[in-house]
Design a protein around this motif. Structure first.
Motif, PDB file in Angstrom:
ATOM      1  N   MET A 163     -85.176 -13.891 -76.161  1.00  0.00           N
ATOM      2  CA  MET A 163     -84.065 -13.592 -75.404  1.00  0.00           C
ATOM      3  C   MET A 163     -83.811 -14.656 -74.375  1.00  0.00           C
ATOM      4  N   GLN A 164     -84.373 -15.967 -74.355  1.00  0.00           N
ATOM      5  CA  GLN A 164     -84.370 -17.024 -73.353  1.00  0.00           C
ATOM      6  C   GLN A 164     -83.927 -18.361 -74.128  1.00  0.00           C
ATOM      7  N   GLU A 165     -83.665 -18.468 -75.430  1.00  0.00           N
ATOM      8  CA  GLU A 165     -83.388 -19.494 -76.222  1.00  0.00           C
ATOM      9  C   GLU A 165     -82.385 -20.396 -75.896  1.00  0.00           C
ATOM     10  N   GLU A 166     -81.944 -20.865 -74.766  1.00  0.00           N
ATOM     11  CA  GLU A 166     -80.874 -21.354 -74.509  1.00  0.00           C
ATOM     12  C   GLU A 166     -80.989 -23.010 -74.878  1.00  0.00           C
ATOM     13  N   LYS A 167     -81.935 -23.619 -74.464  1.00  0.00           N
ATOM     14  CA  LYS A 167     -82.207 -24.983 -75.172  1.00  0.00           C
ATOM     15  C   LYS A 167     -82.073 -24.992 -76.735  1.00  0.00           C
ATOM     16  N   THR A 168     -82.585 -24.158 -77.426  1.00  0.00           N
ATOM     17  CA  THR A 168     -82.811 -23.985 -78.912  1.00  0.00           C
ATOM     18  C   THR A 168     -81.521 -24.043 -79.451  1.00  0.00           C
TER      19      THR A 168
ATOM     20  N   VAL B  31     -76.035 -15.031 -76.492  1.00  0.00           N
ATOM     21  CA  VAL B  31     -77.517 -15.253 -76.626  1.00  0.00           C
ATOM     22  C   VAL B  31     -77.949 -15.812 -78.093  1.00  0.00           C
ATOM     23  N   TRP B  32     -76.856 -15.636 -78.849  1.00  0.00           N
ATOM     24  CA  TRP B  32     -76.876 -15.809 -80.324  1.00  0.00           C
ATOM     25  C   TRP B  32     -75.772 -16.595 -81.049  1.00  0.00           C
ATOM     26  N   PHE B  33     -75.913 -17.077 -82.122  1.00  0.00           N
ATOM     27  CA  PHE B  33     -74.732 -17.753 -82.521  1.00  0.00           C
ATOM     28  C   PHE B  33     -74.793 -17.493 -84.129  1.00  0.00           C
TER      29      PHE B  33
ATOM     30  N   MET C 267     -85.114 -17.716 -83.941  1.00  0.00           N
ATOM     31  CA  MET C 267     -85.187 -18.928 -83.011  1.00  0.00           C
ATOM     32  C   MET C 267     -86.195 -18.831 -81.697  1.00  0.00           C
ATOM     33  N   ASP C 268     -86.686 -17.656 -81.524  1.00  0.00           N
ATOM     34  CA  ASP C 268     -87.680 -17.370 -80.480  1.00  0.00           C
ATOM     35  C   ASP C 268     -89.434 -17.914 -80.842  1.00  0.00           C
ATOM     36  N   ALA C 269     -89.764 -18.426 -79.656  1.00  0.00           N
ATOM     37  CA  ALA C 269     -91.279 -18.604 -79.681  1.00  0.00           C
ATOM     38  C   ALA C 269     -92.397 -17.591 -79.301  1.00  0.00           C
ATOM     39  N   VAL C 270     -93.430 -17.678 -79.596  1.00  0.00           N
ATOM     40  CA  VAL C 270     -94.497 -16.783 -79.080  1.00  0.00           C
ATOM     41  C   VAL C 270     -95.004 -17.017 -77.997  1.00  0.00           C
ATOM     42  N   CYS C 271     -95.478 -16.140 -76.892  1.00  0.00           N
ATOM     43  CA  CYS C 271     -95.767 -16.377 -75.499  1.00  0.00           C
ATOM     44  C   CYS C 271     -97.266 -16.334 -75.787  1.00  0.00           C
ATOM     45  N   GLY C 272     -98.121 -17.096 -75.246  1.00  0.00           N
ATOM     46  CA  GLY C 272     -99.691 -17.112 -75.777  1.00  0.00           C
ATOM     47  C   GLY C 272    -100.234 -16.512 -74.337  1.00  0.00           C
ATOM     48  N   LYS C 273    -101.508 -16.355 -74.162  1.00  0.00           N
ATOM     49  CA  LYS C 273    -102.452 -15.813 -73.333  1.00  0.00           C
ATOM     50  C   LYS C 273    -101.830 -16.217 -71.971  1.00  0.00           C
TER      51      LYS C 273
ATOM     52  N   LEU D 193     -74.626 -18.034 -91.689  1.00  0.00           N
ATOM     53  CA  LEU D 193     -76.014 -18.235 -91.310  1.00  0.00           C
ATOM     54  C   LEU D 193     -76.001 -17.787 -89.792  1.00  0.00           C
ATOM     55  N   ILE D 194     -77.063 -16.694 -89.726  1.00  0.00           N
ATOM     56  CA  ILE D 194     -77.217 -15.970 -88.511  1.00  0.00           C
ATOM     57  C   ILE D 194     -78.448 -16.539 -87.695  1.00  0.00           C
ATOM     58  N   PHE D 195     -78.342 -17.220 -86.456  1.00  0.00           N
ATOM     59  CA  PHE D 195     -79.461 -17.700 -85.748  1.00  0.00           C
ATOM     60  C   PHE D 195     -79.685 -16.682 -84.475  1.00  0.00           C
TER      61      PHE D 195
END
Length: 383
Positions: free
Chosen positions: A43-48, A69-71, A92-98, A135-137
């Motif tokens: 939910m913070q994928e602005e640059k992506t 927040v999506w397109f 589009m989102d990434a995983v947050c590590g430890k 195409l849903i991102f």
């Protein structure tokens, strides 16, 4: 799309587009690497979003529609054919590590690049598709939040079918992984907090201590789990953590939290399972005069495929001469793609990363670019 199919670099694609495919594959590999270098949390994928939108606008003939927040990107059919629109989804989102820092340890950079590959491929076709292609991102897949936002598009645009995919380590590279029924399990985190009243440790009867009720709750959940398994349901409970009381040895514990992850193969069984756990917790709290707070964290529906759409995937893979593995069991992990399948027919499938590829959600993982051409060919073949 009605053209002769030949084998090229282990992937069957239309002969007249071999040179073009090499060109677009270089482009989407470069795109994936750029996304990989710019991971962003759910939910913070602005640059992506900006990177993907600019790529589609610059290199394809798809129209980009920004929804905040999506397109989505859409290619309209040249003429009316009577075929309902088809949709494909990428996360589009990434995983947050430890350390709390995001990283593309699940391959969503690859999924998004694959959809851009579909847009590139269709834009280079001389003939337009006979149906509208969407195409849903999507944002927020890792926390189960994104599909709930994007699914409204399916009704709004009268989408007839939808497909999604995931890369999967442990299977041969470029193997197409299919399953009728549930592809990925439903799951949710449960935080169950019980609160009583404190007392001196010498007089525990003067207070209300949640330790024993919480222990009973855990044993009862284990019993419920086994009973449902005996009835033929795949359900699973995992203790994530538990804490009761404090390090003050003079005070009887008066508050505690039990943290669980529960999952099930079928959505109806999952609802029953979660509701039984909540009801049992509430009963034990009431019997022991404890207050209770139950929170669901990151609930995901079961990703339950529609048989006819899986048959279509089988036919597509056979036509393209791709090796197929039919999965005997669903993936135990969860995918919010299930929300789309509750709205319209469709299916979710996998593409193998390689038997020895690093596992998802580990620091060693990176999406293998070699499987993108398989994924693009499959999605194009479904149109």
């Amino acid at each position: 799309m009605g053209e002769e199919v030949v084998t090229f670099a282990d992937v069957a694609i239309p002969e007249v587009h071999i040179t073009r495919y090499k060109e677009l594959s270089d482009m989407i590999h470069s795109l994936r690497k750029k996304l990989h270098e710019n991971p962003e949390p759910s939910m913070q994928e602005e640059k992506t979003r900006h990177i993907l939108q600019e790529f589609i606008k610059r290199h394809t003939t798809f129209e980009v529609v920004d929804k905040g927040v999506w397109f989505y990107a859409v290619k309209k059919a040249e003429k009316e054919s009577g075929k309902a629109p088809i949709a494909f989804r990428a996360d589009m989102d990434a995983v947050c590590g430890k350390d709390g820092k995001p990283g593309h340890y699940c391959g969503h950079d690859g999924h998004s690049s694959i959809l851009c590959g579909v847009a590139l491929y269709l834009s280079k076709q001389e003939e337009l598709p006979e149906r509208d292609v969407y195409l849903i991102f999507q944002p927020g897949e890792e926390i189960g939040a994104g599909a709930k936002i994007c699914k409204e598009l399916l009704t709004e645009k009268q989408i007839g079918e939808i497909y999604g995919l995931h890369n999967i380590p442990g299977y041969p590279k470029n193997q197409v992984l299919l399953r009728k029924g549930t592809f990925a399990c439903a799951s949710t985190g449960l935080s169950i907090r019980m609160t009583g009243t404190p007392s001196h440790a010498a007089y525990p009867e003067a207070g209300r201590n949640p330790a024993i009720p919480m222990a009973k709750l855990l044993l009862e959940i284990e019993r419920i789990t086994k009973e449902m398994q005996v009835r033929g349901n795949f359900v699973r409970m995992t203790v994530i953590g538990a804490d009761v009381g404090s390090a003050n040895y003079g005070v009887s514990a008066f508050e505690g939290t039990l943290r669980l992850t529960v999952r099930a193969e079928k959505e109806d069984a999952f609802d029953t399972y979660v509701n039984e756990i909540k009801a049992l917790a509430a009963t034990l709290a009431e019997e022991n005069q404890l207050t209770i707070a139950i929170e669901e964290i990151e609930r995901f529906p079961a990703t339950e495929n529609h048989d006819a759409n899986v048959d279509k995937l089988f036919a597509c893979a056979e036509k393209l001469q791709f090796p197929v593995t039919e999965l005997a069991q669903p993936m135990r992990w969860s995918e919010d793609f299930g929300y789309y399948l509750q709205e319209v027919p469709g299916a979710f499938f996998g593409v193998g990363d390689g038997e020895d590829h690093a596992q998802l959600h580990t620091a060693e993982y990176e999406f293998p670019d070699e499987i993108m051409k398989t994924a693009v060919a499959m999605l194009v073949g479904l149109i």
